[in-house]
Design an enzyme around this catalytic site. Structure first.
Site, short mmCIF file in Angstrom:
data_model
loop_
_atom_site.label_atom_id
_atom_site.label_comp_id
_atom_site.label_asym_id
_atom_site.label_seq_id
_atom_site.Cartn_x
_atom_site.Cartn_y
_atom_site.Cartn_z
N PRO A 2 -7.92 -15.60 -6.69
CA PRO A 2 -9.10 -16.27 -6.14
C PRO A 2 -10.42 -15.62 -6.54
CG PRO A 2 -7.39 -16.00 -4.48
CD PRO A 2 -6.98 -15.20 -5.67
N GLU A 3 -11.24 -16.39 -7.20
CA GLU A 3 -12.60 -15.98 -7.54
C GLU A 3 -13.54 -16.96 -6.87
OE1 GLU A 3 -12.79 -15.49 -11.83
OE2 GLU A 3 -10.68 -15.00 -11.89
N LYS A 58 -17.17 -13.62 -3.60
CA LYS A 58 -15.77 -13.96 -3.31
C LYS A 58 -15.45 -13.80 -1.83
CE LYS A 58 -14.70 -12.11 -7.88
NZ LYS A 58 -14.07 -11.01 -8.63
N ARG A 126 0.77 -10.57 -2.29
CA ARG A 126 0.51 -9.18 -2.64
C ARG A 126 0.05 -8.32 -1.46
NH1 ARG A 126 3.36 -9.84 -6.04
NH2 ARG A 126 3.03 -10.07 -8.25
N ARG A 274 -8.27 -4.60 -18.24
CA ARG A 274 -8.04 -5.99 -17.87
C ARG A 274 -7.39 -6.80 -18.97
NH1 ARG A 274 -8.12 -4.39 -13.88
NH2 ARG A 274 -9.72 -4.24 -12.30
#
Length: 290
Positions: A2-3, A58, A126, A274
């Site tokens: 989610p961004e 966010k 997570r 990344r």
DNA sequence: TGCGTTGTTTCACC
DNA sequence: CGGTGAAACAACGC
């Protein structure tokens, strides 16, 4: 992951689907979700209704009646799924587990029931996400301490001038610069890759080596990518694989697949630590040329 | 089964 | 003090 677009989608759902009906019960199956919470339980929400929802970067802020606010970060894998009694359901955030499957499930950690029978589930495979319940008057100060940069979308969105001054001192890869929430709020790994591809900038280019013209293109591309994500209710990336809609995402999660612009294969590398997807043909190191 | 995963923080160092 | 890069960390699924 989610961004900004996924969180904005969640915000809109909270406003359209949950406003005005009192909470009748709250169940928290994973207490550590509240590990940073000023108020250590969600019980005070019972009897109160959602009156609005805000977003900063966010961060999602859900405002309840009697001046209580729930501040939420979805982190890697948070998801909200709103189920109306014997009717439709609406899901935003991480698309795993399957939004069409049964709820609650193993990764569902919060269940909020409303007086009209609607149920909101928060799931997180997570367990990195968090909830903070606090008086509404504390929210501004809490967000202030995060020192977030300007928004990536909207009327007060980041200016090209701001990006330019933020980049001048920095030799870090431009991708890491736009991931920095203190430079611009809301961009994460997916949208960073998409914006850089659209602006035809190699993600490893030192930020202070990006020309003024390219910074302007990048700024436009950030807005475009975030808007595209919102338009489709968040990107569909499942286990690192993209399921594009109308050509979005163009590169993220599409290793080996054709670049929608030039047809060459999308490559995956690392920038910082990344995972980074880009088109080596469209995004050359020295992209001043052409 | 050890590795990959991301947003964020921390740390050593220049 | 500020920038940088690397590591740590959260915990799980594959």
């Amino acid at each position: 992951m989610p961004e900004l677009p996924e969180v904005e989608t969640a915000r809109r759902l909270v406003v359209s689907e949950l406003t005005g009906v009192p909470v009748t019960s709250v169940e928290v199956g994973l207490p550590k979700l509240l590990r940073y919470s000023e108020i250590p339980t969600l019980d005070p929400l019972v009897g109160h209704a959602v009156v609005g929802a805000r977003r900063r970067g966010k961060i999602l802020v859900i405002d309840f009646s009697s001046d209580l606010s729930l501040v939420v970060h979805f982190k890697l894998a948070g998801q909200i799924s709103i189920h109306h009694q014997r009717r439709d359901r609406h899901t935003a955030g991480h698309p795993v587990p399957n939004p069409l499957g049964p709820y609650p499930h193993k990764a569902t950690h919060v269940t909020v029931t409303f007086a009209n029978g609607t149920i909101a589930y928060f799931s997180d495979v997570r367990q990195f996400g968090w909830f903070r319940l606090m008086p509404t008057e504390s929210v501004a100060e809490v967000i202030e301490t995060m020192k977030l940069g300007p928004e990536g979308i909207g009327p007060d969105r980041v200016s090209t001038e701001h990006l330019r001054s933020a980049f001048t001192r920095k030799s870090i890869p431009v991708k890491l610069a736009i991931l920095d929430q203190q430079i611009v709020a809301g961009v994460g790994n997916i949208y960073a890759d998409e914006a850089l591809h659209r602006a035809r900038i190699h993600p490893a280019t030192p930020a202070n080596m990006v020309s003024a013209r390219k910074i302007r293109e990048l700024n436009d591309a950030i807005e475009f990518a975030l808007d595209a994500g919102i338009e489709q209710g968040g990107a569909r990336i499942i286990h690192q694989k993209a399921y594009p809609e109308n050509g979005f995402p163009a590169v993220h999660g599409r290793e080996g697949e054709p670049c929608p612009r030039c047809g060459g294969p999308v490559r995956k590398t690392k920038v910082g630590a990344r995972g980074t997807y880009f088109c080596p043909r469209c995004q050359r190191k020295r992209s001043a040329g052409k």
